[in-house]
Motif scaffolding. Structure first.
Motif, PDB file in Angstrom:
ATOM      1  N   VAL A 198       0.833  -1.209   0.000  1.00 31.84           N
ATOM      2  CA  VAL A 198       0.000   0.000   0.000  1.00 31.84           C
ATOM      3  C   VAL A 198       0.867   1.258   0.000  1.00 31.84           C
ATOM      4  O   VAL A 198       0.391   2.346  -0.251  1.00 31.84           O
ATOM      5  N   ASP A 199       2.169   1.096   0.273  1.00 32.43           N
ATOM      6  CA  ASP A 199       3.103   2.212   0.427  1.00 32.43           C
ATOM      7  C   ASP A 199       2.758   3.069   1.636  1.00 32.43           C
ATOM      8  O   ASP A 199       2.980   4.279   1.633  1.00 32.43           O
ATOM      9  N   MET A 200       2.174   2.437   2.647  1.00 27.64           N
ATOM     10  CA  MET A 200       1.997   3.057   3.958  1.00 27.64           C
ATOM     11  C   MET A 200       2.520   2.069   4.983  1.00 27.64           C
ATOM     12  O   MET A 200       2.054   0.927   5.070  1.00 27.64           O
ATOM     13  N   GLN A 201       3.503   2.518   5.738  1.00 28.66           N
ATOM     14  CA  GLN A 201       4.236   1.621   6.610  1.00 28.66           C
ATOM     15  C   GLN A 201       3.343   0.908   7.614  1.00 28.66           C
ATOM     16  O   GLN A 201       3.555  -0.268   7.922  1.00 28.66           O
ATOM     17  N   GLN A 202       2.332   1.588   8.121  1.00 25.98           N
ATOM     18  CA  GLN A 202       1.491   0.995   9.150  1.00 25.98           C
ATOM     19  C   GLN A 202       0.715  -0.200   8.629  1.00 25.98           C
ATOM     20  O   GLN A 202       0.349  -1.106   9.401  1.00 25.98           O
ATOM     21  N   PHE A 203       0.439  -0.262   7.317  1.00 21.77           N
ATOM     22  CA  PHE A 203      -0.267  -1.400   6.741  1.00 21.77           C
ATOM     23  C   PHE A 203       0.693  -2.439   6.173  1.00 21.77           C
ATOM     24  O   PHE A 203       0.491  -3.637   6.352  1.00 21.77           O
ATOM     25  N   ASP A 204       1.731  -1.991   5.486  1.00 21.91           N
ATOM     26  CA  ASP A 204       2.671  -2.931   4.874  1.00 21.91           C
ATOM     27  C   ASP A 204       3.458  -3.723   5.912  1.00 21.91           C
ATOM     28  O   ASP A 204       3.973  -4.796   5.621  1.00 21.91           O
ATOM     29  N   THR A 205       3.577  -3.183   7.110  1.00 17.94           N
ATOM     30  CA  THR A 205       4.386  -3.834   8.143  1.00 17.94           C
ATOM     31  C   THR A 205       3.572  -4.757   9.043  1.00 17.94           C
ATOM     32  O   THR A 205       4.100  -5.764   9.532  1.00 17.94           O
ATOM     33  N   THR A 206       2.295  -4.452   9.262  1.00 17.43           N
ATOM     34  CA  THR A 206       1.545  -5.187  10.293  1.00 17.43           C
ATOM     35  C   THR A 206       0.294  -5.904   9.788  1.00 17.43           C
ATOM     36  O   THR A 206      -0.201  -6.787  10.488  1.00 17.43           O
ATOM     37  N   SER A 207      -0.234  -5.561   8.633  1.00 21.31           N
ATOM     38  CA  SER A 207      -1.522  -6.117   8.211  1.00 21.31           C
ATOM     39  C   SER A 207      -1.373  -7.489   7.570  1.00 21.31           C
ATOM     40  O   SER A 207      -0.434  -7.745   6.817  1.00 21.31           O
ATOM     41  N   ALA A 208      -2.317  -8.361   7.876  1.00 20.38           N
ATOM     42  CA  ALA A 208      -2.390  -9.688   7.269  1.00 20.38           C
ATOM     43  C   ALA A 208      -3.859 -10.065   7.121  1.00 20.38           C
ATOM     44  O   ALA A 208      -4.691  -9.721   7.979  1.00 20.38           O
ATOM     45  N   TYR A 209      -4.206 -10.772   6.031  1.00 23.76           N
ATOM     46  CA  TYR A 209      -5.591 -11.114   5.737  1.00 23.76           C
ATOM     47  C   TYR A 209      -5.747 -12.618   5.564  1.00 23.76           C
ATOM     48  O   TYR A 209      -4.917 -13.272   4.911  1.00 23.76           O
ATOM     49  N   VAL A 210      -6.820 -13.159   6.145  1.00 27.89           N
ATOM     50  CA  VAL A 210      -7.201 -14.554   5.934  1.00 27.89           C
ATOM     51  C   VAL A 210      -8.704 -14.575   5.674  1.00 27.89           C
ATOM     52  O   VAL A 210      -9.395 -13.562   5.822  1.00 27.89           O
ATOM     53  N   ASN A 211      -9.215 -15.735   5.290  1.00 28.10           N
ATOM     54  CA  ASN A 211     -10.650 -15.853   5.089  1.00 28.10           C
ATOM     55  C   ASN A 211     -11.386 -15.763   6.426  1.00 28.10           C
ATOM     56  O   ASN A 211     -10.874 -16.184   7.473  1.00 28.10           O
ATOM     57  N   LEU A 212     -12.595 -15.204   6.402  1.00 28.18           N
ATOM     58  CA  LEU A 212     -13.383 -15.007   7.618  1.00 28.18           C
ATOM     59  C   LEU A 212     -13.633 -16.332   8.343  1.00 28.18           C
ATOM     60  O   LEU A 212     -13.508 -16.413   9.574  1.00 28.18           O
ATOM     61  N   GLU A 213     -13.964 -17.386   7.598  1.00 28.30           N
ATOM     62  CA  GLU A 213     -14.252 -18.679   8.216  1.00 28.30           C
ATOM     63  C   GLU A 213     -13.004 -19.261   8.868  1.00 28.30           C
ATOM     64  O   GLU A 213     -13.073 -19.847   9.962  1.00 28.30           O
ATOM     65  N   ASP A 214     -11.836 -19.089   8.210  1.00 25.73           N
ATOM     66  CA  ASP A 214     -10.589 -19.579   8.805  1.00 25.73           C
ATOM     67  C   ASP A 214     -10.264 -18.826  10.094  1.00 25.73           C
ATOM     68  O   ASP A 214      -9.759 -19.413  11.062  1.00 25.73           O
ATOM     69  N   ALA A 215     -10.540 -17.536  10.129  1.00 22.89           N
ATOM     70  CA  ALA A 215     -10.309 -16.747  11.340  1.00 22.89           C
ATOM     71  C   ALA A 215     -11.256 -17.177  12.456  1.00 22.89           C
ATOM     72  O   ALA A 215     -10.867 -17.252  13.631  1.00 22.89           O
TER      73      ALA A 215
END
Length: 421
Positions: A198-215
């Protein structure tokens, strides 16, 4: 105004501005005054345009990753979210509603481990409220299917963990009351299927996505979600929409809260506005210094032209018209300096996307540190309103600077001035 700029006053004032006789020093300091005003205007336009670009980029990227309005409960657990989603879609200006699970976690690969904010999403719904899918640089976020236990992570996190698409990560997430119950942390193996930037450090460094059901399975949510995110057709209606949701749904849902993007990022955007105001005041002092230089320029011109002023007075020119001559001269210097500064400033500000990368390559450096400024690229946005305010301020200070020298010129006594001529 038309009387002030009668041909004679304009002609004499312009003649003094471009004096080409033996007093070349007068012409030089007039040129220096023009350059000083131009530089001040140029710097002010460029800096404010960069700050406008920074604010706009921050707003676009933050709003692309966060919702316009977020709805949840006090315990961050929403049951029967499908019904809540349907109710929220009935509100005016609501375009899409997406459920999500958000939990802090630790992602581990070998000897490397990083803290992360894990987001459980439904890809087909999340695409409607977030732009993260548009920033995928490797892999495919559509592979975040239920039961796949796939994961998408930020580019900076991938670099720090030394992983790529196809590699596996171990998610570690302790329970909220682990210290009291001694419960073991949740462990789950995920496979990386996408990397985004995203070229924003707060998202590129800490964000991760998984499927809702897996979470839901990983965190044992039992079908509940953390909340629902909404996007509107007009982001500036977010506070009004959040209030309307609370008023209509709050009675049947006492633990409900609704928050909008203006509250989530209020301090950040307020800080940018404060910095912009302070920078405007500080850089306006550059123009004020140039205007002060204009005072000394005109005082020297008045001293040099005392004989000419005396002759004009003996020919019947009133003190008021003498004053206008030197006001014309100072105003012309201000106009020329402002015009040059505006043109140069707008050209510089609109071409920063070419100039800055060239300078970075030339000096082998990078001007924008993402760890400090949240973004990694310098962007500029010229605001016509800012340009107008800067130009009018420069002209006002230039005209103001002419008053004392012009008044001094009007007080020249012909007899005294011509005594030694």
């Amino acid at each position: 105004m038309s009387k002030m700029f009668q041909p004679m006053e304009l002609f004499v004032g312009l003649r003094y501005t471009r004096s080409q006789r033996q007093k070349h020093f007068i012409s030089f300091i007039s040129l220096a005054s023009i350059i000083g005003i131009a530089i001040g205007v140029l710097v002010l336009i460029t800096v404010l345009s960069v700050m406008n670009g920074f604010e706009q980029t921050m707003r676009e990227r933050i709003m692309g990753m966060l919702a316009h309005v977020t709805v949840s409960e006090n315990d961050l657990m929403v049951s029967d979210w499908q019904k809540v989603q349907k109710d929220l879609l009935d509100f005016p200006h609501v375009k899409a509603v997406s459920p999500f699970i958000e939990k802090p976690a630790m992602l581990n690969q070998g000897d490397e481990a990083r803290a992360a904010v894990l987001q459980g999403i439904l890809p087909e719904e999340e695409r409607k409220v977030s732009t993260v899918f548009d920033h995928v640089v490797k892999g495919d976020m559509q592979k975040l299917q239920a039961g796949s236990f796939n994961i998408a992570i930020g580019a900076t996190m991938a670099k720090e963990l030394k992983v790529d698409v196809g590699d596996a990560l171990t998610l570690v997430s302790p329970s909220e009351n682990a210290l009291e119950t001694g419960q073991m942390p949740a462990l789950q193996r995920f496979t990386i299927v996408a990397i985004f930037r995203v070229d924003m450090q707060q998202f590129d460094t800490t964000s991760a996505y998984v499927n809702l059901e897996d979470a839901e399975k990983t965190f044992e949510m039992g079908g509940d979600v953390t909340g629902l995110r909404m996007t509107l057709d007009d982001l500036y209606l977010a506070p009004k929409t959040a209030q309307a949701i609370l008023q209509r749904m709050g009675q049947a849902w006492p633990d409900m809260w609704a928050n909008d993007w203006t509250n989530l990022n209020k301090n950040q955007f307020a800080a940018i506005q404060a910095q912009k105001s302070v920078m405007f005041i500080i850089l306006m002092l550059i123009i004020a210094v140039a205007a002060f230089n204009l005072v000394s320029t005109l005082v020297m011109v008045v001293t040099d032209k005392e004989g000419d002023i005396a002759i004009l007075r003996t020919l019947g020119l009133s003190s008021g018209r003498v004053m206008k001559i030197f006001m014309v001269q100072g105003t012309l210097i201000g106009v020329f300096g402002t015009l040059i500064g505006v043109v140069a400033g707008v050209l510089l500000a609109t071409n920063l996307d070419v100039i800055v990368p060239f300078l970075e390559r030339l000096f082998d450096t990078h001007f924008i540190n993402a760890d400090v400024y949240f973004i990694s690229e310098l962007e500029s946005r010229v605001n016509p309103g800012d340009v107008l305010v800067i130009a009018l301020s420069a002209l006002f200070m230039s005209i103001l600077a002419t008053l004392y020298p012009a008044w001094r010129a009007s007080k020249v006594q012909p007899a005294e001035a011509l005594r030694y001529e």
